[in-house]
Write a protein that holds these residues in place. Sequence first.
Motif, PDB file in Angstrom:
ATOM      1  N   THR A 195      22.682  14.320  -8.266  1.00  0.00           N
ATOM      2  CA  THR A 195      24.368  14.663  -8.082  1.00  0.00           C
ATOM      3  C   THR A 195      25.143  13.135  -8.094  1.00  0.00           C
ATOM      4  OG1 THR A 195      26.339  15.272  -6.568  1.00  0.00           O
ATOM      5  CG2 THR A 195      24.359  14.718  -5.431  1.00  0.00           C
ATOM      6  N   SER A 196      26.294  12.707  -8.471  1.00  0.00           N
ATOM      7  CA  SER A 196      26.816  11.544  -8.283  1.00  0.00           C
ATOM      8  C   SER A 196      27.486  11.653  -7.033  1.00  0.00           C
ATOM      9  CB  SER A 196      27.540  11.147  -9.683  1.00  0.00           C
ATOM     10  OG  SER A 196      28.491  12.213  -9.679  1.00  0.00           O
ATOM     11  N   GLY A 197      27.569  12.421  -5.975  1.00  0.00           N
ATOM     12  CA  GLY A 197      28.385  12.669  -4.892  1.00  0.00           C
ATOM     13  C   GLY A 197      28.194  11.057  -4.010  1.00  0.00           C
ATOM     14  N   LEU A 198      26.847  10.551  -4.206  1.00  0.00           N
ATOM     15  CA  LEU A 198      26.606   9.230  -3.860  1.00  0.00           C
ATOM     16  C   LEU A 198      27.363   8.252  -4.273  1.00  0.00           C
ATOM     17  CD1 LEU A 198      24.689   7.975  -1.604  1.00  0.00           C
ATOM     18  CD2 LEU A 198      22.877   7.966  -3.349  1.00  0.00           C
ATOM     19  N   ALA A 199      27.561   8.305  -5.526  1.00  0.00           N
ATOM     20  CA  ALA A 199      28.263   7.073  -6.237  1.00  0.00           C
ATOM     21  C   ALA A 199      29.617   7.182  -6.043  1.00  0.00           C
ATOM     22  CB  ALA A 199      27.951   7.636  -7.898  1.00  0.00           C
ATOM     23  N   SER A 200      30.235   8.488  -5.808  1.00  0.00           N
ATOM     24  CA  SER A 200      31.750   8.602  -5.845  1.00  0.00           C
ATOM     25  C   SER A 200      32.183   8.246  -4.275  1.00  0.00           C
ATOM     26  CB  SER A 200      32.285   9.902  -6.022  1.00  0.00           C
ATOM     27  OG  SER A 200      31.759  10.807  -4.973  1.00  0.00           O
ATOM     28  N   ARG A 201      31.233   8.157  -3.316  1.00  0.00           N
ATOM     29  CA  ARG A 201      31.273   7.624  -2.071  1.00  0.00           C
ATOM     30  C   ARG A 201      31.622   6.176  -1.937  1.00  0.00           C
ATOM     31  NH1 ARG A 201      29.625   8.796   3.608  1.00  0.00           N
ATOM     32  NH2 ARG A 201      30.563   6.708   4.593  1.00  0.00           N
ATOM     33  N   TYR A 202      31.030   5.280  -2.867  1.00  0.00           N
ATOM     34  CA  TYR A 202      30.876   4.060  -2.754  1.00  0.00           C
ATOM     35  C   TYR A 202      31.655   3.332  -4.029  1.00  0.00           C
ATOM     36  CZ  TYR A 202      27.917   4.688   1.385  1.00  0.00           C
ATOM     37  OH  TYR A 202      27.263   4.894   2.598  1.00  0.00           O
ATOM     38  N   VAL A 203      31.719   3.789  -5.034  1.00  0.00           N
ATOM     39  CA  VAL A 203      31.988   3.313  -6.424  1.00  0.00           C
ATOM     40  C   VAL A 203      33.261   3.936  -6.950  1.00  0.00           C
ATOM     41  CG1 VAL A 203      30.952   3.043  -8.749  1.00  0.00           C
ATOM     42  CG2 VAL A 203      29.591   2.891  -6.778  1.00  0.00           C
ATOM     43  N   ALA A 204      34.190   3.171  -7.545  1.00  0.00           N
ATOM     44  CA  ALA A 204      35.647   3.953  -8.131  1.00  0.00           C
ATOM     45  C   ALA A 204      35.268   4.683  -9.194  1.00  0.00           C
ATOM     46  CB  ALA A 204      36.636   2.799  -8.211  1.00  0.00           C
ATOM     47  N   GLY A 205      34.226   4.510 -10.112  1.00  0.00           N
ATOM     48  CA  GLY A 205      34.181   5.264 -11.235  1.00  0.00           C
ATOM     49  C   GLY A 205      33.196   4.393 -12.429  1.00  0.00           C
ATOM     50  N   PRO A 206      33.221   5.163 -13.435  1.00  0.00           N
ATOM     51  CA  PRO A 206      32.111   4.591 -14.440  1.00  0.00           C
ATOM     52  C   PRO A 206      32.691   3.259 -15.099  1.00  0.00           C
ATOM     53  CG  PRO A 206      33.191   6.421 -15.495  1.00  0.00           C
ATOM     54  CD  PRO A 206      33.669   6.353 -13.931  1.00  0.00           C
ATOM     55  N   ASP A 207      34.033   2.907 -15.319  1.00  0.00           N
ATOM     56  CA  ASP A 207      34.761   1.902 -16.110  1.00  0.00           C
ATOM     57  C   ASP A 207      35.903   1.209 -15.490  1.00  0.00           C
ATOM     58  OD1 ASP A 207      36.714   3.765 -16.243  1.00  0.00           O
ATOM     59  OD2 ASP A 207      35.899   4.596 -18.292  1.00  0.00           O
ATOM     60  N   ALA A 208      36.287   0.187 -16.153  1.00  0.00           N
ATOM     61  CA  ALA A 208      37.546  -0.753 -15.558  1.00  0.00           C
ATOM     62  C   ALA A 208      38.623   0.183 -15.204  1.00  0.00           C
ATOM     63  CB  ALA A 208      37.896  -1.851 -16.384  1.00  0.00           C
ATOM     64  N   GLU A 209      38.957   1.271 -16.152  1.00  0.00           N
ATOM     65  CA  GLU A 209      40.093   1.904 -16.095  1.00  0.00           C
ATOM     66  C   GLU A 209      40.018   2.874 -14.716  1.00  0.00           C
ATOM     67  OE1 GLU A 209      38.762   1.917 -18.720  1.00  0.00           O
ATOM     68  OE2 GLU A 209      40.280   1.540 -20.250  1.00  0.00           O
ATOM     69  N   ALA A 210      39.088   3.348 -14.530  1.00  0.00           N
ATOM     70  CA  ALA A 210      38.687   4.112 -12.965  1.00  0.00           C
ATOM     71  C   ALA A 210      38.918   3.077 -12.011  1.00  0.00           C
ATOM     72  CB  ALA A 210      37.303   4.487 -13.026  1.00  0.00           C
ATOM     73  N   GLY A 211      38.439   1.717 -11.842  1.00  0.00           N
ATOM     74  CA  GLY A 211      38.679   0.968 -11.095  1.00  0.00           C
ATOM     75  C   GLY A 211      40.210   0.621 -10.863  1.00  0.00           C
ATOM     76  N   VAL A 212      40.784   0.272 -11.737  1.00  0.00           N
ATOM     77  CA  VAL A 212      42.472  -0.117 -11.734  1.00  0.00           C
ATOM     78  C   VAL A 212      43.005   1.028 -11.157  1.00  0.00           C
ATOM     79  CG1 VAL A 212      44.316  -0.667 -13.026  1.00  0.00           C
ATOM     80  CG2 VAL A 212      41.853  -1.849 -13.368  1.00  0.00           C
ATOM     81  N   ALA A 213      42.712   2.250 -11.762  1.00  0.00           N
ATOM     82  CA  ALA A 213      43.324   3.737 -11.212  1.00  0.00           C
ATOM     83  C   ALA A 213      43.217   3.715  -9.496  1.00  0.00           C
ATOM     84  CB  ALA A 213      43.046   4.739 -11.872  1.00  0.00           C
ATOM     85  N   LEU A 214      42.166   3.564  -9.265  1.00  0.00           N
ATOM     86  CA  LEU A 214      41.700   3.638  -7.591  1.00  0.00           C
ATOM     87  C   LEU A 214      42.335   2.403  -6.941  1.00  0.00           C
ATOM     88  CD1 LEU A 214      40.508   5.356  -5.236  1.00  0.00           C
ATOM     89  CD2 LEU A 214      38.607   3.984  -5.841  1.00  0.00           C
ATOM     90  N   ALA A 215      42.369   1.239  -7.326  1.00  0.00           N
ATOM     91  CA  ALA A 215      42.927  -0.017  -6.938  1.00  0.00           C
ATOM     92  C   ALA A 215      44.514   0.329  -6.666  1.00  0.00           C
ATOM     93  CB  ALA A 215      42.787  -1.189  -7.383  1.00  0.00           C
ATOM     94  N   ALA A 216      45.102   0.954  -7.882  1.00  0.00           N
ATOM     95  CA  ALA A 216      46.697   1.399  -7.643  1.00  0.00           C
ATOM     96  C   ALA A 216      46.867   2.358  -6.624  1.00  0.00           C
ATOM     97  CB  ALA A 216      47.216   1.738  -9.059  1.00  0.00           C
ATOM     98  N   ALA A 217      46.093   3.430  -6.423  1.00  0.00           N
ATOM     99  CA  ALA A 217      46.415   4.355  -5.390  1.00  0.00           C
ATOM    100  C   ALA A 217      45.993   3.714  -3.876  1.00  0.00           C
ATOM    101  CB  ALA A 217      45.128   5.518  -5.618  1.00  0.00           C
ATOM    102  N   LEU A 218      45.343   2.770  -3.963  1.00  0.00           N
ATOM    103  CA  LEU A 218      44.916   2.251  -2.562  1.00  0.00           C
ATOM    104  C   LEU A 218      46.180   1.265  -2.328  1.00  0.00           C
ATOM    105  CD1 LEU A 218      41.150   1.203  -3.088  1.00  0.00           C
ATOM    106  CD2 LEU A 218      42.045   2.765  -0.966  1.00  0.00           C
ATOM    107  N   LEU A 219      46.569   0.663  -3.270  1.00  0.00           N
ATOM    108  CA  LEU A 219      47.760  -0.543  -3.017  1.00  0.00           C
ATOM    109  C   LEU A 219      48.995   0.645  -2.426  1.00  0.00           C
ATOM    110  CD1 LEU A 219      48.525  -3.164  -3.261  1.00  0.00           C
ATOM    111  CD2 LEU A 219      49.276  -3.130  -5.743  1.00  0.00           C
ATOM    112  N   ALA A 220      49.077   1.555  -2.956  1.00  0.00           N
ATOM    113  CA  ALA A 220      50.142   2.640  -2.685  1.00  0.00           C
ATOM    114  C   ALA A 220      50.053   2.893  -1.235  1.00  0.00           C
ATOM    115  CB  ALA A 220      50.283   3.870  -3.411  1.00  0.00           C
ATOM    116  N   ARG A 221      48.877   2.707  -0.613  1.00  0.00           N
ATOM    117  CA  ARG A 221      48.660   2.883   0.824  1.00  0.00           C
ATOM    118  C   ARG A 221      48.621   1.648   1.692  1.00  0.00           C
ATOM    119  NH1 ARG A 221      44.421   6.816  -0.726  1.00  0.00           N
ATOM    120  NH2 ARG A 221      42.865   5.979   0.917  1.00  0.00           N
TER     121      ARG A 221
END
Length: 315
Positions: free
Chosen positions: A28-54
């Motif tokens: 399972t990639s449950g371990l990955a999703s706990r510590y990692v935003a996702g497979p590519d830069a788009e996923a990283g930037v999407a999570l960065a935007a969501a965090l910034l909103a908080r």
Amino acid sequence: MRRAWQAGMIALARSPRAKRWIQSGRATSGLASRYVAGPDAEAGVALAAALLARGIRSSLFYLGEYVDSPVLVAENVAAKREVADLLGRAGIEIHVSVDPTQIGHSLDPALGRRNALAIAGAIADAPGDGQRLMMIDMEDRSFVDATIALHDELRGDGLPIGITLQAYLRRTEADLAARIRQGATVRLVKGAFAAGADAAFTTQAEIKANHRRLIGLMLSRAARDAGFRPVIATHDDRLQDHAIAQAEAAGWGKDEYEFEMLYGVRGALAEQRAREGHRMRLYLPFGRDWWPYAVRRIGENPRNAWLLARSLAGG
Ligand code: FDA
């Protein structure tokens, strides 16, 4: 016991067979999703935007370390440049973390230097008018001199650069004092490596005492007067409290220093610091090479063993 657990997890992180099996997706990639935003830069930037909103900032990190192939080095450099560009286009502050060995430093220091210049240049020139920084991570002891020299050179060239220093090393006090005089940006961490007593503090108590002392230097009046930018990177709430008390006593504003933690570790504490009005940043990895990184996080806290067990069971 804790050291043995951590050593075991580091061995697992370095096992090519375990990595191939796990990253093939059969576990399972449950371990990955706990510590990692996702497979590519788009996923990283999407999570960065969501965090910034908080109210939480990010430092994006493309996964892959101790790389020994020029093809992978080129891929890593391209990913760092891509994420800087995407952050700028999304109107998000550009903050990218880089390991020297992932951009070729261990293959050929001249290649590592050229790549560091290229990434820092791309960050400086990326779209947007917000703040920007390339933060250099610190790897094992054999890279410290070269990494500091790289930082000083890029800083001398006027590039937006910061450096990570490690409290477990005895030399760090002198390295830090010199960077304070420069008015540099330093991220202070405990250090994820070990070394002999000649070079390093070897017990947790000694490392913590040095960490506390160095935080005091970073948040002194003299450091503030020098234009130094302190980054306190720890999940230890007592060390964070110590930093806050030190900052208040020396007259630092909350926007003049920041805390940084790893995405997926003590998230409630990160949210609490942001609510208290502190600058809080999360180190936010993305990419497919997540196994060594995630297993080291498990190694730092034996209480997370259940996460690993669930992953390996495919649950
Ligand atoms: P410590 O390990 O004492 O932990 C404090 C508290 O947090 C404890 O309660 C502990 O249980 C909890 N905790 C810690 N890790 C946890 C985990 N994975 N899961 C759940 N709870 C956990 N190192 C390095 O050598 N070079 C580098 O460039 C970097 N870069 C870096 C950037 C950032 C932003 C951070 C936060 C850390 C690093 N590190 C690093 C790693 C660092 O050196 C260190 O190994 C870890 O941060 C753990 O040390 P702490 O100071 O957090 O304290």
